[in-house]
Design an enzyme around this catalytic site. Structure first.
Site, short mmCIF file in Angstrom:
data_model
loop_
_atom_site.label_atom_id
_atom_site.label_comp_id
_atom_site.label_asym_id
_atom_site.label_seq_id
_atom_site.Cartn_x
_atom_site.Cartn_y
_atom_site.Cartn_z
N CYS A 2 0.82 -1.22 0.00
CA CYS A 2 0.00 0.00 0.00
C CYS A 2 0.85 1.27 0.00
O CYS A 2 1.96 1.28 0.50
CB CYS A 2 -0.89 0.04 1.22
SG CYS A 2 -1.83 -1.45 1.46
N ARG A 27 5.49 -0.11 -5.95
CA ARG A 27 5.26 -0.94 -4.77
C ARG A 27 4.26 -2.05 -5.05
O ARG A 27 4.17 -3.00 -4.29
CB ARG A 27 4.75 -0.08 -3.62
CG ARG A 27 5.65 1.11 -3.31
CD ARG A 27 5.09 1.90 -2.17
NE ARG A 27 4.92 1.05 -1.01
CZ ARG A 27 5.89 0.69 -0.21
NH1 ARG A 27 7.11 1.12 -0.43
NH2 ARG A 27 5.67 -0.09 0.81
N TRP A 74 -2.99 -2.76 -1.49
CA TRP A 74 -2.59 -4.14 -1.80
C TRP A 74 -3.45 -4.99 -0.88
O TRP A 74 -3.27 -4.98 0.33
CB TRP A 74 -1.10 -4.29 -1.50
CG TRP A 74 -0.55 -5.65 -1.74
CD1 TRP A 74 -0.54 -6.70 -0.87
CD2 TRP A 74 0.12 -6.10 -2.92
NE1 TRP A 74 0.08 -7.78 -1.44
CE2 TRP A 74 0.50 -7.44 -2.70
CE3 TRP A 74 0.43 -5.51 -4.14
CZ2 TRP A 74 1.17 -8.19 -3.65
CZ3 TRP A 74 1.10 -6.27 -5.07
CH2 TRP A 74 1.47 -7.59 -4.84
N ASN A 100 -2.20 1.87 6.09
CA ASN A 100 -1.31 0.76 5.73
C ASN A 100 -1.14 -0.10 6.96
O ASN A 100 -0.94 0.42 8.06
CB ASN A 100 0.08 1.28 5.33
CG ASN A 100 0.05 1.97 4.00
OD1 ASN A 100 -0.94 1.91 3.29
ND2 ASN A 100 1.15 2.64 3.69
N GLY A 101 -1.13 -1.41 6.77
CA GLY A 101 -0.94 -2.31 7.92
C GLY A 101 -2.17 -3.15 8.14
O GLY A 101 -3.11 -3.12 7.33
N GLU A 487 23.40 -18.68 6.10
CA GLU A 487 22.89 -17.40 5.63
C GLU A 487 23.60 -16.24 6.34
O GLU A 487 23.95 -15.24 5.72
CB GLU A 487 21.37 -17.33 5.82
CG GLU A 487 20.70 -16.04 5.38
CD GLU A 487 20.92 -15.66 3.92
OE1 GLU A 487 21.41 -16.48 3.13
OE2 GLU A 487 20.64 -14.50 3.58
N LYS A 491 25.78 -13.45 4.33
CA LYS A 491 25.53 -12.00 4.43
C LYS A 491 26.84 -11.28 4.73
O LYS A 491 27.16 -10.27 4.13
CB LYS A 491 24.54 -11.66 5.54
CG LYS A 491 23.10 -11.99 5.27
CD LYS A 491 22.41 -11.13 4.25
CE LYS A 491 22.51 -11.60 2.87
NZ LYS A 491 21.84 -12.61 2.24
N GLU A 494 29.35 -11.40 1.69
CA GLU A 494 28.87 -10.63 0.54
C GLU A 494 29.16 -9.14 0.67
O GLU A 494 29.58 -8.51 -0.27
CB GLU A 494 27.33 -10.76 0.42
CG GLU A 494 26.82 -11.98 -0.28
CD GLU A 494 25.30 -12.01 -0.30
OE1 GLU A 494 24.74 -12.26 -1.36
OE2 GLU A 494 24.65 -11.78 0.74
N HIS A 510 35.19 -32.21 13.19
CA HIS A 510 35.84 -32.89 12.07
C HIS A 510 36.68 -31.93 11.22
O HIS A 510 36.93 -32.22 10.05
CB HIS A 510 34.80 -33.59 11.20
CG HIS A 510 34.01 -34.62 11.95
ND1 HIS A 510 34.60 -35.77 12.45
CD2 HIS A 510 32.72 -34.67 12.32
CE1 HIS A 510 33.67 -36.49 13.09
NE2 HIS A 510 32.53 -35.83 13.03
N LYS A 609 22.51 -8.36 -8.48
CA LYS A 609 21.24 -8.67 -7.84
C LYS A 609 20.58 -9.86 -8.53
O LYS A 609 19.99 -10.71 -7.89
CB LYS A 609 20.33 -7.43 -7.92
CG LYS A 609 18.99 -7.59 -7.23
CD LYS A 609 19.17 -7.66 -5.73
CE LYS A 609 17.91 -8.02 -4.98
NZ LYS A 609 18.23 -8.69 -3.70
C1 G6P Z 1 22.55 -13.43 -6.58
C2 G6P Z 1 22.22 -12.44 -5.48
C3 G6P Z 1 21.82 -13.19 -4.21
C4 G6P Z 1 20.68 -14.14 -4.51
C5 G6P Z 1 21.02 -15.09 -5.65
C6 G6P Z 1 19.80 -15.85 -6.12
O1 G6P Z 1 23.72 -14.08 -6.25
O2 G6P Z 1 23.33 -11.62 -5.22
O3 G6P Z 1 21.41 -12.26 -3.23
O4 G6P Z 1 20.39 -14.87 -3.36
O5 G6P Z 1 21.49 -14.36 -6.77
O6 G6P Z 1 18.90 -14.94 -6.68
P1 G6P Z 1 17.35 -15.18 -6.87
O7 G6P Z 1 16.85 -13.95 -7.55
O8 G6P Z 1 17.21 -16.40 -7.74
O9 G6P Z 1 16.77 -15.41 -5.52
#
Ligand code: G6P
Length: 614
Positions: A2, A27, A74, A100-101, A487, A491, A494, A510, A609
């Site tokens: 929204c 959005r 939305w 919104n919410g 993950e 992060k 990256e 191990h 991305k």
């Molecule tokens: C790239 C991005 C990651 C993402 C991956 C998969 O490596 O930098 O952040 O997790 O692609 O992308 P997807 O759009 O398929 O989730």
């Protein structure tokens, strides 16, 4: 997702609102509307569909005035129809609201208001707000105070804007929690209100951001800011950058930080409409095209994805195996596509992708198609390939994700996979009614738990300062939180370029244990889940070798506080949903380390991305 726009000043409000809403189109929305004060009377125009539809409504039946509010909706509660579109007028026709919410206690409030005589004209949760304002508005209680009293009844996170023909010289706006922002734009003899900066930037770059639990009474000359408790506040007017993309970051330094904070909203939207809390708590994922027959015939599910999405898939394996008792394999898409997997018509191949355009993921889907599997996807980008070529899909409700390091598009699929596991469990008879109810009821806790994790950002930043100069970092997790370790490490590497490894904690003995010394910080993910005791002994083993332990633990866990050097706290979370909360401090930790190192957080070197090449 929204959007809100408001205007008060000497100009015609209608085109300003329509243009502002246009700037928020990115959005996503499914209906739109506006309300303008015309000759002391509130005129509403609204309909399902896109802004072009609203614009033609306004053309057919023009409305002019100097005060107005608008909204793109939305749908969450109630279908995307004209009657459910915002703004919502009260019974007197003198008060109008955009919102919104989600009003989490709206059923309760609606019953209460109906008993008092209120007549509801929509299926939305929002409508309770306008009735509540009307309940209080009287000759003695003005609009601002009536709105403040109304807001005090609302559970959940909200951005709200209220207008009344009784007091045509003001607009009242409030922000409660994290349902997106509320920003007031300061002009000369005119003021603007919006959920997001791009809506008002063409008019002013002087803005005031509302924090949670604040409200603003906005007039042509300025604004009065106060807490929802009624205490007046001083405020700072910020000058925002010219760059409209940068401006979309709002009050945040980087998109990644903004997107981390958007998770309350994205997860609220993820759950909304998918669980029928009023009626048997049924899960509805209609775009998946999952029939009872198909569910019963599935012999194996292969989850395939790349990067962050593959970590979500690993959590999905635990969820689906535990809840629906279907064997699940998780395959990195670039491996799946070439390893000639044993997939047939009784297999489901489920691809997870934020962009829906990742080359390896699409190739894995094609491979699955060739082998006759049923093809599903969980995708954020609407209309992308991974959505189009699947037999069924779940659409993440995350909104655009701009930061290269994925955050909100990690937690949304976790919740999608949880709902999918329940649906499969229902259809295959592995879940009894009690277990179903408990699991679905737990979903309601998610937005609030995530909000409580986000509130601890300052404490996470302190730990980031400890780690800012490290060269290596090990992340350990087990069971459903093993992917959280992966993950968290991903992060960090990256965006901060620090070498980080995620490891299944039981494997530490191990190999990685050889690395432990004071210069190797170890992040141990140890919430109260079924692997908790094992993780405690992991911390002890690390400490015994002189390692620096940063533990991620559940609030109130004194034993971990006594053992670890630093603790990242998370609120108690049902264990099957714990990966949604445990990852939040790790996202913030990586973010702050990278920001402290002065790096380009949103566009880290060498990364893209959306990786549309092999
Ligand atoms: C790239 C991005 C990651 C993402 C991956 C998969 O490596 O930098 O952040 O997790 O692609 O992308 P997807 O759009 O398929 O989730």
């Amino acid at each position: 997702m929204c959007g809100i726009v408001g205007y008060i000043g000497p100009r015609d409000a209608t085109p300003i609102i329509l243009n502002g809403l246009k700037r928020l189109e990115y959005r996503g929305y499914d209906s739109a509307g506006l309300a303008v004060l015309q000759n002391s009377h509130i005129e509403v125009r609204r309909d399902a569909g896109k802004l072009a539809r609203l614009a033609s409504l306004v053309e057919e039946s023009p409305v002019h005035g100097q005060v107005g509010i608008g909204h793109t909706r939305w749908a969450t509660h109630g279908e995307p129809t004209a009657r459910n579109a915002h703004p919502h007028l009260g019974m007197t026709g003198e008060v109008v609201v955009v919102h919104n919410g989600i009003v989490e206690n709206f059923l309760e409030l609606r019953d209460e208001l109906k008993a008092e005589g209120a007549i509801f004209k929509s299926d939305t949760d929002t409508e309770v707000i306008v009735h509540l304002v009307e309940r209080y508005l009287s000759s003695k209680i003005g609009l601002a105070e009536a709105a403040r009293l109304a807001f005090s009844h609302l559970k959940g996170a909200h951005g709200i804007v209220v207008l009344s023909s009784r007091e045509p010289d003001k607009i009242v706006a409030a922000r409660i929690g994290n349902a997106g922002g509320v920003v007031v734009g300061v002009g000369e003899g005119e003021m603007f209100i919006a959920s997001d900066l791009p809506a008002i930037l063409e008019h002013t770059r002087q803005v005031v951001f509302l924090e949670s639990h604040q409200m603003a009474v906005v007039t042509r000359q300025g604004l009065k800011l106060m807490t929802l408790g009624g205490k007046p506040l001083r405020y700072n007017v910020h000058s925002v950058a010219y760059d409209p993309v940068a401006a979309e970051k709002g009050e945040y330094r980087h998109f990644m930080q903004k997107e981390i904070h958007e998770q309350v909203r994205s997860l609220t939207d993820t759950i909304a409409g998918r669980v029928d809390f009023d009626n048997g708590h049924n899960i509805c994922l209609p775009e998946l095209n999952l029939t009872a027959e198909l569910a019963k015939n599935i012999q194996k599910i292969f989850i395939t994805a790349c990067g962050t999405a593959s970590h979500a898939g690993m959590v999905g394996k635990v969820l689906i195996e535990h809840i629906a008792r279907i064997p699940v394999e998780v395959d990195i898409a670039s491996e799946f596509r070439y390893r000639d997997p044993i997939v047939d018509k009784n297999s489901v191949v489920l691809a997870i992708s934020q962009s829906g355009e990742t080359a390896d993921t699409l190739a894995a889907m094609e491979e699955a198609r060739r082998k006759g599997a049923t093809l599903w996807s969980i995708v954020n980008a609407i209309g992308s390939q991974a959505m189009r070529i699947a037999d069924g899909y779940i659409s993440m409700q995350s909104g655009p994700e701009i930061g290269v390091a994925s955050t909100k598009a990690y937690t949304a699929p976790l919740v999608d996979l949880y709902m999918l596991a329940i649906l499969l469990g229902d259809l295959r008879g592995t879940l009894d009614a009690r277990a179903h109810r408990r699991l679905t009821a737990d979903l309601r806790l998610v937005p609030d738990l995530v909000g409580r994790c986000l509130d601890r950002e300052a404490a996470v930043e302190k730990v980031a300062r400890v780690l800012v100069n490290t060269s290596h970092c090990l992340y350990l997790g087990r069971g459903i939180n093993m992917p959280t370790a992966y993950e968290g490490a991903l992060k960090l590497k990256e965006i901060s370029y620090i070498h980080a490894e995620g490891y299944p904690a039981g494997e530490m003995k191990h190999g990685p244990i050889a690395l432990i010394d004071r210069s190797m910080p170890v992040v141990v993910i140890a919430p109260r889940d079924p692997w908790y005791e094992k993780m405690i002994s992991q911390i002890e083993q690390t400490k015994a070798r002189g390692g620096l332990v940063i533990a991620l633990a559940t609030d109130g866990d004194e034993s971990i506080a006594g053992l670890a050097d630093h603790v990242l706290w998370v609120p108690e979370t049902p264990w099957l949903l714990s990966p949604v909360t445990t990852v939040i401090p790790l996202q913030m930790l990586a973010y702050h380390i990278a920001a402290l190192r002065g790096l380009d957080v949103d566009q880290p070197r060498n990364l893209a991305k959306s990786v549309t090449v092999e």
